[in-house]
Every structure is written in C-alpha cells, then in structure tokens.
Design a protein around this motif. Structure first.
Motif, short mmCIF file in Angstrom:
data_model
loop_
_atom_site.label_atom_id
_atom_site.label_comp_id
_atom_site.label_asym_id
_atom_site.label_seq_id
_atom_site.Cartn_x
_atom_site.Cartn_y
_atom_site.Cartn_z
N SER A 190 0.83 -1.19 0.00
CA SER A 190 0.00 0.00 0.00
C SER A 190 0.87 1.24 0.00
O SER A 190 1.89 1.32 0.69
N GLY B 209 -4.34 -2.57 2.31
CA GLY B 209 -4.94 -2.90 1.02
C GLY B 209 -6.01 -3.96 1.09
O GLY B 209 -6.46 -4.42 0.03
N VAL C 147 -17.36 -1.75 -7.66
CA VAL C 147 -16.61 -2.84 -7.02
C VAL C 147 -16.62 -4.08 -7.90
O VAL C 147 -15.57 -4.72 -8.11
N ALA D 92 -15.99 -1.43 0.76
CA ALA D 92 -15.79 -0.97 -0.61
C ALA D 92 -17.11 -0.55 -1.26
O ALA D 92 -17.16 0.45 -1.99
N THR E 215 -7.16 -4.75 -2.75
CA THR E 215 -7.06 -3.67 -3.73
C THR E 215 -5.79 -3.85 -4.57
O THR E 215 -4.93 -2.98 -4.62
N ARG F 118 -14.20 -3.61 -10.90
CA ARG F 118 -12.77 -3.72 -10.59
C ARG F 118 -12.37 -5.16 -10.33
O ARG F 118 -11.24 -5.57 -10.66
N ALA G 136 -7.59 1.94 2.63
CA ALA G 136 -6.71 0.91 2.08
C ALA G 136 -5.31 1.01 2.68
O ALA G 136 -4.66 -0.01 2.93
N TRP H 67 -8.73 -5.59 -8.90
CA TRP H 67 -8.87 -6.03 -7.52
C TRP H 67 -9.00 -7.55 -7.49
O TRP H 67 -9.29 -8.19 -8.51
#
Length: 306
Positions: A3, A22, A38, A29, A57, A41, A17, A47
């Motif tokens: 992160s 992360g 979400v 989320a 993430t 991703r 995050a 993700w």
C-alpha cells in the motif's frame, strides 16, 4: 501488493486501504464506491476477491500484513489477533508464525465456511472463543489484537505441549516484552483459563530468577555442574572427530561398524592408578557412562575396527 500513501487527503478509500494494508471488506468498498464499481474492478482483474466478503485492492500475492488483515476481517466483527500471533506482532521472537490465531467473543460464531475456502497463499486460521475479553485486554493496533500479557497467557493455554507453554512465557519475560506482574493480573482475571496453575508456577519461577530452564533440561551425559577431574578424557565428537584441544582422548567414535572398548582415563601426576587399557570384549553400556571415584574414573567409549 504494497500500500502506498495517498496524496489526496480527501480520498477515504485511499486512507482506508492504507490503514488496512490494502485489504477491505465488501461492505466497506461498496459503501465508498458502490456495488457496480466494485464488481467492475474485480472482474477486470484490478482487484482480487480473497474470500467471501474480503477484497484486496490489487492482484498480487498476499503479504504477511495482508494475511493478518484477512484473518481478522474474514472472521467477522469484534475479532482480534490473539495467542502466539498477537505476541509475535508485539515483538516476541521465536514463536510459531502459523497458524494465525484469532479470538472472538463467545456470543458469536465465526464463519467456518469462509475460513475453509481461503486461497493457497493464505495461511490457516484458528478461531477461539472467549467469554472474558475486557477492554483492558485489548491493544490498539492494526490489525487489532490482545495485549502482550493476554496473548502469552492464551498462547500458553493453546500450546501443544507443556514445554512449549513454558517456553512461550519465558520468551516474553526474557525479551522484556511483558513483566510477571502483568501476566499474573491477566491470569487472575481468567478463572477458567487452560493451564492456569502451570502459568502461575512458571511466572513464579521467572520472577524468582529461575526463568532459564535450559540447565534443567540438559542430558544426563553432560556434566553441567561437576567439573571433570584433572587428566580425564573428553568424550569424542558425535561424528567421530575428537576435540583437538583436549589433553588426552582415549578413543574416537567408530559409528555403526565400530566395537566398544573399556579403558581407564589417565590418572593425575603422582597417582598410583593403572594406565589406560583396551578390552576387546563388546560392551552394551552407553559411551557416556562413568564409574569409580573422581581420582580414578573409567569411561566406556566406542572405537573403530582395526
């Protein structure tokens, strides 16, 4: 994935995050981005879905910090690291890193189905339940965990053997991560703690200056407290090489094909004891067995074939 610090201080997702290495829950989320973003991703590969209800993430392998967060978030609300895992995070060295121990209140049950479907890069998680978890036993940390004293008491109770339980308590006190008084206070607050009396005895020994139990566990073959007499031989090395610094060595170890010979060690100057002898009669006594007086001791050692 590591992160990174977010420059945008108005970005709540970046700060969350960063605080949780992360790892986010699906509820966190979704609350910040919405369910459509979400899902997009996760489907695009940006993700990663670690398990049900937990997202990463990123799309790399889990690090140690991320594994700790996955264990806490996948277990559910009010879950904290405990036992050897919490003690290791507090700085106690020499403890088992796997599995990860998580403690939850007795009023709720962890999702066993979720913990059984963890990815291959996630270590095993063991969930414990307790009815006594006061605020004084909780440590403000990321991820949340129990205090060092409570973690050591739990680790001693969950240890596989008694020796391991004593070693955990001694490690925490010898490394100055906790004091015996703090451990006593935790044990007094847990009347039904496993191995409660053992913890009390171990803490009393540590507080009295007898925390190091290594000397009590030395093999009987090692003369730890009584020095060898002058001129006595030094037992041969386990691989057959004698100590070059010893004054005199009677014989070396011959291994599986060697025979045993009985001889007397060299006597001090001026003594009337007989000189070292060798016998070809096989002996079943171990190589460290001694007999006789300090002035004239006999050793039984294995020697190779001629």
């Amino acid at each position: 994935m590591v992160s990174t610090f977010s420059d945008d201080r108005e970005d709540p997702l970046g700060w969350l995050a960063f605080a949780q290495s992360g790892v986010l829950t699906t509820a966190q989320a979704t609350c910040l981005l919405g369910p459509g973003v979400v899902r997009g991703r996760v489907r695009s590969g940006r993700w990663r879905s670690v398990c049900r209800g937990v997202l990463l993430t990123g799309n790399g392998r889990l690090t140690r910090d991320q594994q700790l967060w996955v264990a806490v978030l996948a277990t559910g609300p009010r879950a904290v690291l405990a036992g050897a895992t919490a003690a290791a995070e507090a700085g106690v060295r020499g403890l088992r890193r796997e599995p990860l121990h998580v403690l939850v209140p007795a009023t709720r049950r962890a999702g066993r189905t979720v913990l059984r479907r963890l990815p291959v890069d996630m270590v095993a998680v063991v969930v414990h339940r307790t009815s006594v978890l006061p605020r004084a036993h909780l440590q403000i940390a990321r991820p949340p965990r129990t205090t060092t004293a409570r973690a050591l008491v739990d680790a001693a109770g969950w240890a596989r053997t008694v020796d391991e339980a004593q070693a955990v308590l001694a490690a925490g006190c010898q490394q100055r991560r906790v004091t015996p008084e703090e451990i006593r206070a935790v044990v007094d607050a847990l009347p039904r703690a496993h191995r409660r009396h053992l913890v009390h005895r171990a803490v009393d020994d540590i507080a009295g200056g007898r925390g190091g139990t290594v000397g009590d566990r030395l093999p009987a073959a090692v003369p730890a407290t009584r020095p060898a007499p002058a001129g006595s031989p030094t037992p041969a090395h386990r691989r057959g090489r004698a100590n070059p610094l010893a004054g005199r060595v009677l014989a070396g170890v011959g291994g599986a094909r060697g025979r045993r010979a009985t001889g007397s060690c060299a006597s001090p100057p001026g003594s009337s004891a007989p000189a070292p002898t060798r016998s070809r009669t096989p002996s079943t006594a171990p190589c460290w067995r001694r007999a006789g007086t300090p002035e004239h001791e006999s050793w039984t050692v294995p020697v190779p074939w001629d």
